[in-house]
Design a protein around this motif. Structure first.
Motif: not given
Length: 359
Positions: A164-187
């Motif tokens: 994705l990076a050379p094509r204008g995309g990006s990846v944001v990693e959400l670590d599920m060892s520390s996030l609840t589903p509700a916290a995922v929504c906020d992130a």
């Protein structure tokens, strides 16, 4: 009784293995063995499947490979989980036991090049690059991933980032060892992501994340995705209902099955009492290839391994041939068909083809 020709089968049939995938894989393997035997077996000898449950446990798989090798099986087949197949492949390589891997996609199935291992499913880099192409074509460039810790998920994230990076995309990693589903929504809101990929276990936490995102009005426009294929199986639809639709995933089927595939599809549906997943077809094709090799080259393990580059077998999903591919240390079918599909919101029991990978 005539002496059988034995093939060892590694399949996840109990938790924490993905037992539903294992059930489909085993159904394909067993159906193909039945068809081989109905057609006269291997030079008149019946083909026998010796099944061992790996339960997604690499150590259990290694022990099973040792046991099956000692029993005298001609070859190994199967396995769904990449980390388990990796352990099995290393052991098979060390013991000089041919292994045709059905469903595990991790690129680095072995650390070193080996003549003993071949693979039917596409490597993760190929499938996930096609998935990334689909995201870009849908205008989704800011991609969040809800990820658990594993070699498989980390490898997938790396493939996505690199593509994705050379094509204008990006990846944001959400670590599920520390996030609840509700916290995922906020992130997701904070990151302004336009897609969330579920790089997590099934059913949990995948089901809880889907339900949380679907109920959050702030995320009405976000695309949910599951490149690893969680929505392929009936359990997904049963647990999520309408919420489980419109979540694109990778499936290794062609737009049209071969004539063999059409016949096998009907038989698999009867055996499973539900539509066959692509994993069931992978199982069937695995035995089809091994039976062809055994008929042509006999049961000597070294001769079986030597035959990988000469395989040319009509499977359920196309002609199967193996080659050496840069970056892949095993003999690889180049290439299985790859689709991005989802469950149709109007009919969640039906699949829509959204994107296809070229050969």
């Amino acid at each position: 009784m005539e002496q059988t020709v034995q093939i060892g089968a590694l399949v996840p049939l109990t938790r924490p293995g993905w037992a539903e995938a294992g059930r489909h894989l085993l159904a394909g393997l067993e159906l193909a063995v039945r068809d081989v035997n109905d057609a006269g077996g291997i030079a008149g000898r019946p083909l026998e499947l010796v099944v061992r449950d790996t339960a997604a446990n690499p150590q259990k798989a290694e022990a099973a490979v040792d046991e099956l090798a000692h029993m005298g099986v001609a070859a190994l087949a199967g396995e769904y989980h990449s980390v388990v197949a990796r352990a099995a492949a290393a052991r098979a390589d060390a013991l000089g036991l041919p292994f045709l891997c059905s469903s595990a996609v991790l690129d680095a199935l072995t650390d070193q090049p080996t003549e003993w291992v071949a693979r039917l499913c596409p490597p993760q880099s190929r499938g996930w690059q096609i998935y990334a192409d689909f995201l870009l074509s849908a205008g989704r460039r800011r991609i969040a991933v809800a990820a658990q810790s594993s070699v498989y998920w980390a490898s997938g994230i790396r493939v996505l980032r690199d593509y994705l990076a050379p094509r204008g995309g990006s990846v944001v990693e959400l670590d599920m060892s520390s996030l609840t589903p509700a916290a995922v929504c906020d992130a997701l809101v904070d990151s302004r992501a336009t897609a969330l990929l579920l790089l997590v276990g099934h059913p949990e936490p995948a089901v809880s994340i889907v339900q949380a995102v679907r109920r959050d009005q702030r995320l009405a426009e976000i695309v949910l995705g599951a490149p690893a294929g969680q929505p392929e199986f009936a359990e997904w639809a049963a647990l999520l209902g309408d919420d489980g639709a419109a979540i694109p995933f990778l499936r290794y089927l062609p737009e049209r099955l071969t004539p063999l595939g059409v016949r096998v599809e009907t038989a698999l549906r009867e055996r499973l009492a539900e539509p066959a997943s692509f994993v069931a077809f992978e199982g069937y094709d695995t035995i089809t290839v091994l039976a062809d090799v055994l008929r042509s080259h006999g049961v000597d393990r070294a001769r079986i391994a030597d035959s990988w580059p000469r395989v040319a077998v009509e499977g359920t999903r196309g002609k199967i041939q193996f080659s050496r591919t840069p970056g892949i240390n095993v003999w690889q079918w180049t290439w299985p068909p790859v689709q991005v599909v989802d469950r149709d919101p109007a009919r969640p029991d039906r699949f829509r083809i959204l994107h296809g990978g070229s050969h």
